[in-house]
Scaffold this active site. Structure first.
Site, mmCIF file in Angstrom:
data_model
loop_
_atom_site.group_PDB
_atom_site.id
_atom_site.type_symbol
_atom_site.label_atom_id
_atom_site.label_comp_id
_atom_site.label_asym_id
_atom_site.label_seq_id
_atom_site.Cartn_x
_atom_site.Cartn_y
_atom_site.Cartn_z
ATOM 1 N N LYS A 22 18.016 -2.236 -6.503
ATOM 2 C CA LYS A 22 17.393 -3.525 -6.868
ATOM 3 C C LYS A 22 15.965 -3.593 -6.343
ATOM 4 C CE LYS A 22 18.168 -7.399 -4.255
ATOM 5 N NZ LYS A 22 16.950 -8.131 -3.892
ATOM 6 N N ASN A 23 15.780 -3.249 -5.070
ATOM 7 C CA ASN A 23 14.459 -3.434 -4.472
ATOM 8 C C ASN A 23 13.448 -2.391 -4.932
ATOM 9 O OD1 ASN A 23 15.405 -5.664 -3.226
ATOM 10 N ND2 ASN A 23 15.475 -4.805 -1.156
ATOM 11 N N CYS A 116 16.394 -15.779 -1.181
ATOM 12 C CA CYS A 116 17.378 -16.191 -0.186
ATOM 13 C C CYS A 116 16.713 -16.935 0.965
ATOM 14 C CB CYS A 116 18.100 -14.960 0.352
ATOM 15 S SG CYS A 116 19.252 -14.265 -0.820
ATOM 16 N N ARG A 121 9.288 -16.714 5.127
ATOM 17 C CA ARG A 121 8.770 -15.755 4.142
ATOM 18 C C ARG A 121 7.413 -16.171 3.551
ATOM 19 N NH1 ARG A 121 13.944 -13.310 0.958
ATOM 20 N NH2 ARG A 121 12.700 -11.432 1.071
ATOM 21 N N ASP A 304 18.668 -5.935 5.657
ATOM 22 C CA ASP A 304 19.577 -6.220 4.536
ATOM 23 C C ASP A 304 20.995 -5.683 4.765
ATOM 24 O OD1 ASP A 304 17.533 -7.514 3.295
ATOM 25 O OD2 ASP A 304 17.194 -6.020 1.734
ATOM 26 N N ARG A 396 23.315 -11.585 -7.398
ATOM 27 C CA ARG A 396 21.869 -11.328 -7.424
ATOM 28 C C ARG A 396 21.565 -9.879 -7.056
ATOM 29 N NH1 ARG A 396 18.397 -14.917 -3.928
ATOM 30 N NH2 ARG A 396 17.071 -13.274 -4.691
HETATM 31 C C1 UD1 Z 1 11.700 -6.912 1.025
HETATM 32 C C2 UD1 Z 1 13.047 -6.793 0.354
HETATM 33 C C3 UD1 Z 1 14.111 -7.559 1.143
HETATM 34 C C4 UD1 Z 1 14.126 -7.074 2.575
HETATM 35 C C5 UD1 Z 1 12.734 -7.128 3.189
HETATM 36 C C6 UD1 Z 1 12.658 -6.522 4.580
HETATM 37 C C7 UD1 Z 1 12.429 -6.592 -1.975
HETATM 38 C C8 UD1 Z 1 12.446 -7.191 -3.338
HETATM 39 N N1 UD1 Z 1 12.943 -7.340 -0.985
HETATM 40 O O1 UD1 Z 1 11.360 -8.295 1.039
HETATM 41 O O2 UD1 Z 1 15.369 -7.336 0.527
HETATM 42 O O3 UD1 Z 1 14.985 -7.896 3.331
HETATM 43 O O4 UD1 Z 1 11.803 -6.407 2.349
HETATM 44 O O5 UD1 Z 1 13.091 -5.215 4.565
HETATM 45 O O6 UD1 Z 1 12.016 -5.466 -1.789
HETATM 46 N N2 UD1 Z 1 5.885 -11.688 6.169
HETATM 47 C C9 UD1 Z 1 4.867 -12.531 6.569
HETATM 48 N N3 UD1 Z 1 3.805 -12.701 5.713
HETATM 49 C C10 UD1 Z 1 3.740 -12.056 4.515
HETATM 50 C C11 UD1 Z 1 4.787 -11.207 4.122
HETATM 51 C C12 UD1 Z 1 5.859 -11.038 4.971
HETATM 52 O O7 UD1 Z 1 4.903 -13.110 7.662
HETATM 53 O O8 UD1 Z 1 2.741 -12.244 3.795
HETATM 54 C C13 UD1 Z 1 7.040 -11.490 7.077
HETATM 55 C C14 UD1 Z 1 8.344 -12.018 6.468
HETATM 56 O O9 UD1 Z 1 8.482 -13.408 6.684
HETATM 57 C C15 UD1 Z 1 9.358 -11.189 7.206
HETATM 58 C C16 UD1 Z 1 8.669 -9.846 7.389
HETATM 59 O O10 UD1 Z 1 7.273 -10.103 7.228
HETATM 60 O O11 UD1 Z 1 9.593 -11.764 8.470
HETATM 61 C C17 UD1 Z 1 9.104 -8.786 6.401
HETATM 62 O O12 UD1 Z 1 8.933 -9.241 5.086
HETATM 63 P P1 UD1 Z 1 8.627 -8.262 3.874
HETATM 64 O O13 UD1 Z 1 8.724 -6.838 4.338
HETATM 65 O O14 UD1 Z 1 7.382 -8.707 3.221
HETATM 66 O O15 UD1 Z 1 9.871 -8.578 2.938
HETATM 67 P P2 UD1 Z 1 9.867 -8.755 1.371
HETATM 68 O O16 UD1 Z 1 8.921 -7.804 0.744
HETATM 69 O O17 UD1 Z 1 9.790 -10.188 1.035
#
Ligand code: UD1
Length: 432
Positions: A22-23, A116, A121, A304, A396
């Site tokens: 999925k990711n 979720c 986030r 995850d 999902r």
């Molecule tokens: C992706 C995955 C999700 C997984 C996560 C962490 C997809 C579609 N989803 O989510 O399943 O749980 O990686 O492995 O690939 N953060 C900030 N500011 C930002 C962006 C992120 O503070 O601009 C923080 C987030 O709140 C979180 C951490 O960074 O605490 C990691 O987030 P991130 O790696 O960006 O996760 P996603 O890409 O949303």
């Protein structure tokens, strides 16, 4: 509304094919907006999040044709429009269209994505990086507007190796003027799969999988064909399903390296894990030993898989400490697990789980995707019947999880129910 009804106590035995990730497919579908020719994808998982991402692409004029689990994407009639808020709010990964849209149209408008509820986030890393690439960003709180007459390569150092920010920088910079260097980049296998797809389209991306990714801007991208990598989180969930039930399951087609942190923890809990060219075989002969985990960016233990591992720790001999370092609100499943007799104390960012042999079936509710999967795992172990409500969360990210588990010998069925909780007629699976 749908629920799973599970009768626990059946060891899982047999072989399972791991679905496409999925990711990986979500950022790749978003990246298909970058070119003006058709793309073809194989091994697409048939999941709610994928269907929503397809609807997002359709909104921009992309023509989409399914052929089993393969997908033709034709972005030749692409139109720049404001993003559809109701769709964008359905999944977090909708934010991944920001980079491609900005690259393709020089402007984009994106409502804050949903997904979720496991933490706040924010999008600050994405916005700061795109600003460094030359975009003008206005954050209106509920939506982000981005404009750039010309994106130009630069060096970006992320404060944290965010997966989504790394992917948005890659897609925004593939056609930028000059070279971009992403330092402290996410190293997840899904980032590598995105780089592979971009390179098939004619991009020049190197270093994916390390903490420094280099993107050399090119003028044009062409259509490409791509087979998505196996889903390491689905695989990890099935590995724990085998382990928690004292089973013996071979997961076919999985690259063991992508799951090395989960495999290491299973081994330290006493499970036999064999890796060979056929895949990964998990053999569990006795109750697991307690094992501590700390979630970390890849190659650390994936957040995850934290809820699923908590389900496993609930059944272990001894006390496990689970530290959640990625999302601040990712222990909601603990309350539901306690309904089944689990002994879990949350202390800040850690959960102290005292393992128990006797876990009893109960009516519980999925609070998010992986939390839902973890409750299913508890149900597979528990004495008696477990009902897991809110199956839409599980759908999902898992392609008919009940079918994968039932094929291995689990007693699990999907049932519809109405708002008052009464059963309706058995649901028909569109994917079975
Ligand atoms: C992706 C995955 C999700 C997984 C996560 C962490 C997809 C579609 N989803 O989510 O399943 O749980 O990686 O492995 O690939 N953060 C900030 N500011 C930002 C962006 C992120 O503070 O601009 C923080 C987030 O709140 C979180 C951490 O960074 O605490 C990691 O987030 P991130 O790696 O960006 O996760 P996603 O890409 O949303």
């Amino acid at each position: 509304m749908e629920r799973f009804i599970i009768t626990g106590g059946h060891p899982l035995l047999g072989e399972a094919e791991v679905s496409g990730a999925k990711n990986a497919i979500l950022p790749i579908l978003a990246a298909s907006l970058l070119c003006e020719e058709e793309c073809f994808f194989e091994k697409i998982p048939l999941l709610e999040d994928v269907f929503v991402m397809c609807d997002v692409l359709r909104h921009y004029g992309v023509k989409i044709r399914w052929q089993g689990s393969s997908l033709h994407i034709d972005p030749r009639q692409l139109e720049n429009k404001d993003a559809p808020e109701f769709l964008m709010k359905k999944l977090r990964a909708s934010n991944l269209i920001l980079g491609p849209l900005l690259s393709r149209f020089s402007s984009a408008c994106l409502p804050y994505p949903g997904g979720c509820a496991i933490g706040s986030r924010p999008m600050n890393y994405h916005m700061s990086a795109l600003t460094q690439l030359g975009a003008e960003i206005c954050d209106f709180g509920s939506c982000i507007r981005a404009k750039a007459s010309c994106l130009h390569g630069t060096e970006i150092c992320l404060d944290f190796p965010s997966v989504g920010a790394t992917e948005n920088i890659m897609t925004a910079s593939v056609k930028a003027c000059g070279d971009t260097v992403i330092r402290n980049a996410a190293r997840e296998p899904e980032v590598v799969d995105l780089a592979d797809f971009l390179n098939k389209m004619g991009a020049r991306v190197t270093g994916a999988g390390s903490d420094t990714i280099r993107v050399q801007g090119v003028n044009r991208l062409k259509g490409a064909e791509h087979k998505v990598i196996p889903d390491r989180i689905e695989a990890g969930t099935l590995m724990i399903a085998a382990a928690i039930t004292g089973g013996d399951v071979l997961l076919k087609g999985l690259d063991p390296q992508s799951s090395s942190a989960v495999i290491a923890k299973l081994r330290s809990s006493g499970v036999i894990v064999k890796e060979d060219s056929a895949g990964v075989r998990v053999i569990a002969k006795k109750r697991p030993r307690a094992t501590d985990i700390r979630t970390m960016p890849y190659p650390g233990f994936p957040t995850d898989m934290q809820p699923q591992f908590m389900a496993y720790a609930v059944t272990a001999c001894g006390t496990s400490v689970i530290a959640e370092n990625i999302f601040e609100n990712r222990f909601k499943h603990a309350d539901e697990m306690r309904r089944m007799g689990a002994d879990i104390k949350i202390i800040g960012e850690a959960a102290v789980v005292r393992g128990k042999e006797n876990i009893t079936g109960a009516q519980v509710e999925a609070t998010d995707l992986r939390a839902g999967a973890a409750l299913v795992l508890m149900g597979l172990y528990a004495r008696g019947e477990t009902t897991v409500d809110n199956v839409f969360y599980i759908d999902r990210g898992y392609q008919r999880l009940e079918n994968s588990l039932a094929a291995l010998g689990a007693d699990i069925v999907r049932r519809s129910y109405d708002a008052s909780g009464w059963p309706r007629q058995a649901a028909q699976s569109p994917c079975s």
